[in-house]
Motif scaffolding. Structure first.
Motif, PDB file in Angstrom:
ATOM      1  N   LEU B  24       0.886  -1.537  -0.266  1.00 22.61           N
ATOM      2  CA  LEU B  24       0.084  -0.364   0.154  1.00 22.61           C
ATOM      3  C   LEU B  24       1.172   1.299  -0.088  1.00 22.61           C
ATOM      4  O   LEU B  24       0.550   2.206  -0.611  1.00 22.61           O
ATOM      5  N   TRP B  31      -6.059  -2.586  -6.392  1.00 28.53           N
ATOM      6  CA  TRP B  31      -7.535  -2.455  -6.283  1.00 28.53           C
ATOM      7  C   TRP B  31      -8.108  -2.921  -8.006  1.00 28.53           C
ATOM      8  O   TRP B  31      -7.859  -2.929  -8.710  1.00 28.53           O
ATOM      9  N   MET B 209     -13.181   5.972   0.637  1.00 27.09           N
ATOM     10  CA  MET B 209     -12.382   6.992  -0.360  1.00 27.09           C
ATOM     11  C   MET B 209     -12.169   6.002  -2.316  1.00 27.09           C
ATOM     12  O   MET B 209     -12.215   6.878  -2.658  1.00 27.09           O
ATOM     13  N   GLU B 210     -12.348   4.704  -1.456  1.00 26.84           N
ATOM     14  CA  GLU B 210     -12.170   4.130  -3.164  1.00 26.84           C
ATOM     15  C   GLU B 210     -13.220   4.288  -3.661  1.00 26.84           C
ATOM     16  O   GLU B 210     -14.624   2.814  -3.455  1.00 26.84           O
ATOM     17  N   PRO B 211     -13.287   4.981  -5.182  1.00 22.12           N
ATOM     18  CA  PRO B 211     -14.904   4.206  -5.770  1.00 22.12           C
ATOM     19  C   PRO B 211     -15.308   3.339  -5.675  1.00 22.12           C
ATOM     20  O   PRO B 211     -14.295   2.306  -5.772  1.00 22.12           O
ATOM     21  N   VAL B 257      -9.310  -3.348  -1.466  1.00 19.54           N
ATOM     22  CA  VAL B 257     -10.582  -2.856  -1.133  1.00 19.54           C
ATOM     23  C   VAL B 257     -10.225  -0.947  -0.219  1.00 19.54           C
ATOM     24  O   VAL B 257     -10.141  -1.948   0.796  1.00 19.54           O
ATOM     25  N   GLY B 258     -10.918  -0.344  -0.988  1.00 17.06           N
ATOM     26  CA  GLY B 258     -10.528   0.916  -0.068  1.00 17.06           C
ATOM     27  C   GLY B 258     -11.404   1.678   0.926  1.00 17.06           C
ATOM     28  O   GLY B 258     -11.693   2.807   0.033  1.00 17.06           O
ATOM     29  N   GLY B 259     -11.533   0.123   1.929  1.00 18.80           N
ATOM     30  CA  GLY B 259     -12.842   0.678   2.652  1.00 18.80           C
ATOM     31  C   GLY B 259     -13.764   0.834   2.227  1.00 18.80           C
ATOM     32  O   GLY B 259     -14.551   0.551   1.067  1.00 18.80           O
ATOM     33  N   PHE B 261     -16.965   0.634   5.393  1.00 18.40           N
ATOM     34  CA  PHE B 261     -18.022   1.048   6.860  1.00 18.40           C
ATOM     35  C   PHE B 261     -19.397   0.932   6.269  1.00 18.40           C
ATOM     36  O   PHE B 261     -20.461   1.739   6.542  1.00 18.40           O
ATOM     37  N   HIS B 513     -11.198  -4.834   4.175  1.00 12.35           N
ATOM     38  CA  HIS B 513     -11.090  -3.563   3.509  1.00 12.35           C
ATOM     39  C   HIS B 513     -10.608  -2.750   3.950  1.00 12.35           C
ATOM     40  O   HIS B 513     -10.644  -1.302   4.115  1.00 12.35           O
ATOM     41  N   GLY B 514      -9.500  -2.849   4.515  1.00 12.43           N
ATOM     42  CA  GLY B 514      -8.342  -2.145   6.020  1.00 12.43           C
ATOM     43  C   GLY B 514      -8.127  -1.975   6.907  1.00 12.43           C
ATOM     44  O   GLY B 514      -7.620  -1.305   7.942  1.00 12.43           O
TER      45      GLY B 514
END
Ligand code: FES
Ligand code: FES
Lengths: 160, 826
Positions: B24, B31, B209-211, B257-259, B261, B513-514
């Motif tokens: 990272l 991604w 943050m990652e679409p 995977v960028g986040g 939540f 994812h983080g």
């Protein structure tokens, strides 16, 4: 199409691009530098931050043709001879990343921040990173990582 | 050697730096949008600008003729191949659940809904051509406000005949877990205290943050699907269940995977549309959304009105709590959309011993973006309301907010404790966490400063906010889920493969994812099997390598997935034991296992687990009837939820002249049971805090009267930056969970759940002496300033505090100064 020559992470690249192509798309799609990412379409998030002639820019806010004849450094070109840049090492050491999506841009911005101001206060670090969004870390450890790099390089300076 | 050196070093509890970081921090991350396949085509979506409209016709000729365009598909073209978005949790048998097609053919029910898909050689060409698709709409009346929607005058879906999706109720008297709440309230009206408040949980955008991005490769027998998702296994199930593709032919991969939540636990129209198009064309296809598309199309969170009636004796002992919720689901019932507000049913009573309780929840359909889980999912909403109203009770009784909590909370010697909602909390110590937090905060000193500032009439007032929270996490015992009509179980699965050369593969069905699973799982296995941390590889997120799993949400990965790993590790040891005995020429009963070694009791004979792995691989000399494998699988179904808790304290400064607020100090002491990696835990807490604080101060998804999302980009939806936030003090107390081996409780959502009421309580506390008892979130300077202004004039007119007013038929009972009409149209 316009022919441009850009030095990306030390390699000279000559390519034909559409005049409207953004630098970030040139880096990702043409040069294959997918370490630099896109997080928004309004130049707010800073995920795409790279260095253009040594200064940080949001690469979604620059056209590829504007980089013609210039030098771009991305997150992939920051480590030298297999050695992490001190900022990369500090992000790891201080757990300044979780999902890591903001990380390339954040590190590039932080490097530039210290270049401008080698001894920033906590407040100055926070303001200096204002253009880079992170949804995971709450910034606490990012600020800590940047402060740690500043502290270690200033102690290096004073010990010289 | 000292005694300390002899102690076995354990990995659990160490602040290991993360294994994930290397890729990272160097830009070598995988991604979904980084994936390039030969011959890959790119998709762009044509989306409705209207909140509610009939699609009369769609002209695609011009788009089809555009450079690079391969095809343009409308809903009609995809009708029989596109599957359907599923709702996995119908909260009542008669829930109104409008059909949610990925690309509807005749009517759109919220702005941003997809009406056509353009496929081209490049993403830019696809987007250009999307502009050329000519859609003729007939606008329909849209219902946007959930209180309006209740009247059923304008329908979000005309065919449904109503906007009311479902009504769900829990009553402590009816289920036998407590008394009659109406009786308690009636009695308190005679001789006690009744507090009635209505709070607004504004709509939020998860804003990972990652679409989101999806790549589909239909080459060969199997379809490979990469997606930026929290739920690869659930996605695979949904594809098989709704698209007519056998599950065995579907491989889903969630790479880095960028986040998420909660925002990526959906199975999405975009995923289904991309699969449908890739299958039609027989070509690899990619769709990556723009941020503006994320904002309107990925599900939102929260969005509730919460009416609370709290009854108490004059001394502040609570006698009953009644909750009436209105929850906006948006245009469709998302995968667990209806269930999210219902999760609050067990949480409004929080850490308190309320004798009577009732929870009512009405879910509502409107013409807005769908709503589903966002970090905390149902529990932050409940915690906010109860922690706000406990402060109101303290003010009414005239005691410190800490004192009112002490009077009502479950004490440490009362665990396990079955609550009025019917949950059994296994362990906790609210006194210890609170005591530690008060000390770290300097509560007394700050109270003294607050007093001094009040007395001197300082324009900048200080407020202290308290939030003592608990949550239920670790979803979830399958039997409980079944009793709630949830469409799946709550187990998690793990496998451990002992490789011949001494390293170990751990396969987990939870998908990070983080969160740092690769690091934490390695620590657990290192201790359990005595294998060096570095020699353990964690594999996840690909249904081909991790075929069984229920993925990551609801702070479940460690408490459920971690326990599955522990059990798989224990099975490895059990399987290795007879082989060890054979090789050591000893009896199984004489063997001991510790730190990776089997030893024969009372001798110095021993053999390492990795040596057994090699011997098993060779299989030259195994005992009779023993299979040549010490690999093991385990699937664990939790016996209970887990109940982390904590005390959060926040100091806010409020400039009474401008309404500007600033955070002075934030201290939290969380009890999340045993901590595997304190560094990762700190990170989870910090990030959670800022998301919760952001709800209190900055964020809100605002719609205009046409049903357009006004805060539809990062320009208008104000995520906090480094400059908006401060450093936090986060500490822990440890009451291990008694329902899993490791004693862990889950930390992913704690910060978000606890922080929002701490901040708002602090702001209200700073200005309460001006006659203010509520400010609606987000507490922007404008709202704070307005509250102060109107409180001032209100006070001049009616200086005597009114008796506690009661709810009118439909009027919110907030302080008129609270600006409660602001944003009410959302
Ligand atoms: S992609 Fe968000 S600022 Fe460039
Ligand atoms: S680490 Fe996930 S957005 Fe910053």
């Amino acid at each position: 199409m316009t022919r441009i020559t850009v030095t990306v992470d030390g390699v000279s690249c000559t390519d034909e691009v559409e005049p409207r192509m953004l630098l970030v798309h040139y880096l990702r799609e043409v040069v294959g530098k997918v370490g630099t990412v896109v997080g928004c379409d309004t130049s707010n998030c800073g995920a795409c931050t790279v260095h253009l002639d040594g200064r940080s820019v949001k690469s979604c806010n620059v056209l590829a043709v504007q980089a013609d004849g210039h030098e771009v450094t991305t997150i992939e070109g920051l480590a030298t001879n297999g050695e992490l840049h001190p900022m990369q090492a500090a992000f790891h050491e201080n757990h300044a990343l979780q999902c890591g999506y903001c990380t390339p841009g954040m590190i590039m911005q932080a490097v530039d921040l210290l270049k401008e101001n080698p001894n920033p206060s906590e407040e100055e670090i926070r303001v200096g990173l204002e253009g880079n969004l992170c949804r995971c870390t709450g910034y606490h450890n990012i600020v800590k990582a940047v402060a740690a790099v500043a502290a270690s390089s200033s102690s290096e300076r004073s010990s010289v | 050697m000292t005694a300390v050196d002899d102690r076995p070093t354990t990995e659990v509890g160490r602040d290991r730096r993360r294994k994930e970081d290397q890729r990272l921090i160097t830009g070598r991350t995988r991604w979904t949008d980084n994936i390039q396949l030969p011959g890959m085509l790119h998709l762009a979506m044509v989306r409705s600008p209207f909140a509610h409209a009939k699609i009369l016709s769609i002209g695609t000729d011009e788009a089809k003729a555009s450079t690079g365009v391969v095809a343009v598909y409308t809903g009609a073209d995809l009708a029989d191949s596109q599957g359907v978005n599923i709702n996995a949790w119908p909260i009542t048998p008669d829930q109104v659940t409008p059909t949610h097609l990925p690309v509807p053919a005749d009517r759109v029910a919220h702005s941003g809904e997809i009406v056509a898909v353009v496929v081209a050689r490049t993403a830019a060409q696809a987007r250009d051509a999307a502009e050329l698709v000519d859609v003729d709409y007939e606008e329909l009346p849209a219902v946007l406000d959930m209180k309006e929607a209740l009247k059923d005058e304008v329908l979000a879906h005309p065919d449904s005949g109503t906007n009311k999706s479902a009504f769900w109720k829990l009553d402590s008297k009816e289920q036998g877990s407590g008394g009659d709440v109406d009786e308690a309230i009636a009695k308190a009206r005679q001789d006690g205290i009744v507090i009635e408040r209505e709070y607004r949980q504004q709509r939020l955008v998860p804003a990972f943050m990652e679409p989101r991005s999806t790549v589909v490769d239909p080459t060969g027998e199997q379809i490979s699907i990469w997606s930026a998702t929290q739920v690869p296994h659930i996605l695979r199930f949904a594809i098989a269940a709704t698209m007519g593709i056998p599950e065995s032919k579907v491989r889903v991969i969630a790479p880095d995977v960028g986040g998420g939540f909660g925002g990526k636990l959906q199975t999405t129209p975009e995923e289904f549309a991309t699969i449908a198009v890739a299958r039609k064309l027989g070509k690899p296809c990619k769709y990556t959304e723009t941020r503006s598309e994320t904002m309107v199309s990925a599900h939102h969170g929260r969005d509730q009105w919460q009416k609370l009636t709290l009854s108490a004796e004059k001394d502040g002992t609570v006698t009953g709590l009644k909750v009436e919720l209105l929850a906006d689901l948006g245009a469709y019932v998302a995968i667990v959309g209806g269930g999210v507000p219902v999760l609050g049913a067990w949480m409004f009573n929080s850490i308190y011993k309320f004798p009577a309780y009732q929870f009512n929840c009405q879910t509502i359909l409107t013409n807005k973006t769908w709503v589903d889980a966002y970090r905390g999912a149902g529990r932050p909403e409940a915690t906010y309301a109860i922690e706000r109203i406990m402060d109101e009770l303290a003010a009414e009784v005239g005691v410190d907010p800490i004192a009112i909590r002490e009077k009502n909370w479950i004490t440490h010697d009362e665990f396990p404790f079955t609550t009025v909602a019917g949950m059994t909390y296994d362990s906790g110590n609210y006194e210890a966490a609170t005591e530690k937090a008060l000390e770290l905060f300097g509560y007394e000193e700050l109270r003294a400063e607050q007093k001094q500032r009040r007395e001197s009439g300082d324009p900048v007032q200080l407020g202290l906010g308290v939030s003592t929270f608990t949550e239920m996490c670790g979803l979830a015992p399958s039997r409980v889920l079944g009793s709630l009509s949830y469409g799946a179980g709550g187990w998690e699965s793990a496998s451990i493969r002992m490789l011949a050369t001494g390293t170990v593969e751990v396969v987990s069905g939870a998908t990070p994812h983080g969160q740092g699973h690769e690091t934490a799982w390695s620590q657990i296995v290192a201790d359990r099997l005595g294998i060096p941390f570095e020699n353990i590889e964690v594999l996840h997120g690909d249904t081909q390598t991790a075929p069984k799993g229920l993925d990551t949400y609801g702070s479940r990965s460690l408490v459920v997935g971690g326990e599955a790993i522990v059990r798989a590790a224990d099975k490895v040891i059990e399987k290795a034991k007879p082989i060890a005995a054979h090789l050591l020429e000893a009896s199984v009963d004489d063997l001991e296992f510790s730190a990776g070694q089997f030893t024969v009791k009372g001798t110095d004979k021993g053999i390492g687990l990795t040596d057994i792995a090699l011997a098993t691989f060779a299989a030259h000399n195994l005992p009779d009837g023993v299979e040549p494998s010490i690999d093991a699988d385990a699937t664990y179904d939790p016996v209970n939820f887990s109940f982390p808790h904590g005390t959060h304290l926040c100091a806010m400064e409020v400039d009474t002249e401008t309404g500007a607020t600033s955070m002075r100090k934030y201290v939290c002491v969380d009890d999340i049971g045993t901590i595997i990696n304190p560094l990762i835990v700190e990170g989870q807490v910090h990030g959670g805090l800022v998301q919760g604080i952001a709800q209190a101060l900055w964020e809100g998804a605002e719609y205009d009267e046409q049903g357009t999302l006004v805060s539809g980009s990062f320009v208008d939806y104000t995520l906090p930056t480094a400059a908006d936030t401060i450093n936090f003090v986060s500490e822990h107390t440890v009451s291990p969970s008694t329902t899993n081996t490791l004693g862990t409780k889950g930390v992913g959502e704690a910060g978000t759940i606890a922080s929002t009421p701490a901040v708002v309580n602090a702001i209200v506390d700073a200005v309460r002496h001006l006659g203010i008892d509520d400010i609606q979130m987000p507490c922007t300077p404008e709202r704070v300033w307005k509250a102060i202004q109107s409180a001032g004039s209100h006070q001049a007119a009616a200086p005597v505090a009114d008796a506690q007013p009661h709810f009118g038929d439909d009027a919110p009972n907030q302080d008129p100064a609270a600006g409660s009409t602001d944003g009410a149209a959302q």
